[in-house]
Enzyme design. Structure first.
Site, mmCIF file in Angstrom:
data_model
loop_
_atom_site.group_PDB
_atom_site.id
_atom_site.type_symbol
_atom_site.label_atom_id
_atom_site.label_comp_id
_atom_site.label_asym_id
_atom_site.label_seq_id
_atom_site.Cartn_x
_atom_site.Cartn_y
_atom_site.Cartn_z
ATOM 1 N N THR A 62 -55.737 13.776 12.365
ATOM 2 C CA THR A 62 -55.451 14.058 13.793
ATOM 3 C C THR A 62 -55.917 15.457 14.203
ATOM 4 O O THR A 62 -56.043 15.740 15.392
ATOM 5 C CB THR A 62 -53.933 13.990 14.064
ATOM 6 O OG1 THR A 62 -53.297 15.040 13.319
ATOM 7 C CG2 THR A 62 -53.347 12.646 13.667
ATOM 8 N N ARG A 93 -53.685 21.882 9.185
ATOM 9 C CA ARG A 93 -54.167 20.861 10.120
ATOM 10 C C ARG A 93 -54.174 19.511 9.430
ATOM 11 O O ARG A 93 -54.748 19.365 8.346
ATOM 12 C CB ARG A 93 -55.603 21.186 10.560
ATOM 13 C CG ARG A 93 -55.694 22.426 11.378
ATOM 14 C CD ARG A 93 -56.979 22.487 12.151
ATOM 15 N NE ARG A 93 -58.181 22.137 11.415
ATOM 16 C CZ ARG A 93 -59.375 22.028 11.972
ATOM 17 N NH1 ARG A 93 -59.516 22.214 13.267
ATOM 18 N NH2 ARG A 93 -60.428 21.734 11.251
ATOM 19 N N ASP A 146 -60.306 27.798 1.928
ATOM 20 C CA ASP A 146 -60.975 27.467 0.661
ATOM 21 C C ASP A 146 -61.906 28.592 0.219
ATOM 22 O O ASP A 146 -61.993 28.905 -0.971
ATOM 23 C CB ASP A 146 -61.774 26.166 0.810
ATOM 24 C CG ASP A 146 -60.862 24.942 0.774
ATOM 25 O OD1 ASP A 146 -59.693 25.071 0.349
ATOM 26 O OD2 ASP A 146 -61.319 23.862 1.181
ATOM 27 N N ASP A 194 -64.618 26.113 5.584
ATOM 28 C CA ASP A 194 -63.154 26.180 5.502
ATOM 29 C C ASP A 194 -62.749 27.575 5.017
ATOM 30 O O ASP A 194 -62.974 27.945 3.861
ATOM 31 C CB ASP A 194 -62.643 25.109 4.536
ATOM 32 C CG ASP A 194 -61.129 25.013 4.549
ATOM 33 O OD1 ASP A 194 -60.596 23.925 4.796
ATOM 34 O OD2 ASP A 194 -60.461 26.068 4.321
HETATM 35 C C1 PRP Z 1 -57.455 26.665 9.288
HETATM 36 C C2 PRP Z 1 -57.454 28.059 9.862
HETATM 37 C C3 PRP Z 1 -56.511 27.933 11.034
HETATM 38 C C4 PRP Z 1 -56.771 26.532 11.496
HETATM 39 C C5 PRP Z 1 -57.594 26.579 12.749
HETATM 40 O O1 PRP Z 1 -56.340 26.437 8.526
HETATM 41 O O2 PRP Z 1 -57.057 29.044 8.949
HETATM 42 O O3 PRP Z 1 -55.158 28.114 10.696
HETATM 43 O O4 PRP Z 1 -57.486 25.860 10.466
HETATM 44 O O5 PRP Z 1 -57.779 25.312 13.258
HETATM 45 P P1 PRP Z 1 -57.204 24.877 14.687
HETATM 46 O O6 PRP Z 1 -57.535 25.976 15.635
HETATM 47 O O7 PRP Z 1 -57.970 23.604 14.961
HETATM 48 O O8 PRP Z 1 -55.734 24.635 14.554
HETATM 49 P P2 PRP Z 1 -56.113 25.023 7.748
HETATM 50 O O9 PRP Z 1 -55.375 24.078 8.625
HETATM 51 O O10 PRP Z 1 -57.419 24.567 7.186
HETATM 52 O O11 PRP Z 1 -55.086 25.398 6.627
HETATM 53 P P3 PRP Z 1 -55.278 26.365 5.345
HETATM 54 O O12 PRP Z 1 -55.455 27.776 5.881
HETATM 55 O O13 PRP Z 1 -53.993 26.206 4.631
HETATM 56 O O14 PRP Z 1 -56.471 25.908 4.570
HETATM 57 N N1 URA Z 2 -60.529 25.811 9.960
HETATM 58 C C1 URA Z 2 -61.486 26.396 9.199
HETATM 59 O O1 URA Z 2 -61.185 26.988 8.161
HETATM 60 N N2 URA Z 2 -62.756 26.304 9.625
HETATM 61 C C2 URA Z 2 -63.108 25.673 10.746
HETATM 62 O O2 URA Z 2 -64.314 25.632 11.076
HETATM 63 C C3 URA Z 2 -62.103 25.060 11.513
HETATM 64 C C4 URA Z 2 -60.810 25.168 11.101
#
Ligand code: PRP
Ligand code: URA
Length: 209
Positions: free
Chosen positions: A108, A104, A203, A200
């Protein structure tokens, strides 16, 4: 909402509560994600088709059911979806695993694609997309659009925590997809994090913060 299952099972709820706790460290967090994926997967795969097979037990021949059709495709959304793979593989060790990379954009909150590698062929397989978090729904909706572009048809999406906004967005974008949710939370905050959520997920699984 048709095609949406929100789990009520006490074991799933109990494990999600531990997952949310900020005192839960990386090792336990990973183990809980794996266990919740297995419990949810057990229910989500209850309609897998079977076919009869003849085998011979030490006593006699018999006709007995085995999974039918092409191998299941399990598709984690990177990174956090990776945490759910081992739990699902414990249920269906023969599953093929594809990967979709999305993150994400921090300002945005829109998903940005960086990787896509899917089992080939994909069109006849039962597909299960996994990601612990369904927040705005942008990542899951885009991932499923990518899978459909590659020919995927029978698609389920499984998450651990969803926000109502994300669940609606995903369901509106892909009403044919069966969605499985461990717990439906209250809302998103201004940073598009789920409240109360768990922070997160990527993380916490990989210990990067
Ligand atoms: C997190 C999670 C989803 C997304 C959900 O990933 O694992 O993929 O956010 O958010 P959304 O429904 O608003 O799209 P992130 O973008 O943080 O990436 P990462 O898993 O690489 O940390
Ligand atoms: N992605 C995450 O990992 N946590 C949230 O709460 C939203 C998006």
């Amino acid at each position: 909402m048709e095609n949406v299952t929100i789990f009520k099972h006490p074991l799933i709820q109990h494990k999600i509560s531990h997952l949310r706790d900020k005192e839960t460290g990386t090792n336990e967090f990973r183990r809980l994600v794996e266990e919740i994926a297995m419990l949810e997967g057990f229910e989500a795969l209850a309609d897998l088709p079977l076919k009869d097979k003849e085998i011979e037990t030490p006593i006699e021949k018999c006709i007995t059911p085995v999974l039918a059709g092409r191998k299941l495709a399990l598709i984690p959304i990177l990174r956090a979806g990776l945490g759910m793979v081992s739990g699902m593989q414990a249920l269906v060790p023969s599953a093929k695993v594809g990967h979709i990379g999305l993150y994400r954009d921090e300002s945005t909150h829109e998903p940005v694609e960086y990787y896509c590698k899917l089992p080939d062929p994909i069109d006849e397989r039962q597909i299960v997309v996994v990601d612990p978090m369904l927040a705005t729904g942008g990542s899951a909706a885009d991932a499923i659009s990518m899978i459909k572009k590659h020919g995927g048809k029978k698609i389920k999406f499984m998450c651990i925590i969803a926000a109502p906004e994300g669940l609606k967005k995903l369901h509106d974008a892909h009403p044919d997809v069966q969605i499985y949710v461990g717990h439906l939370d209250r809302c998103l905050n201004d940073a598009a994090y789920i409240c109360p959520g768990l922070g997160d997920a990527g993380d916490r699984i990989f210990g990067t913060k």
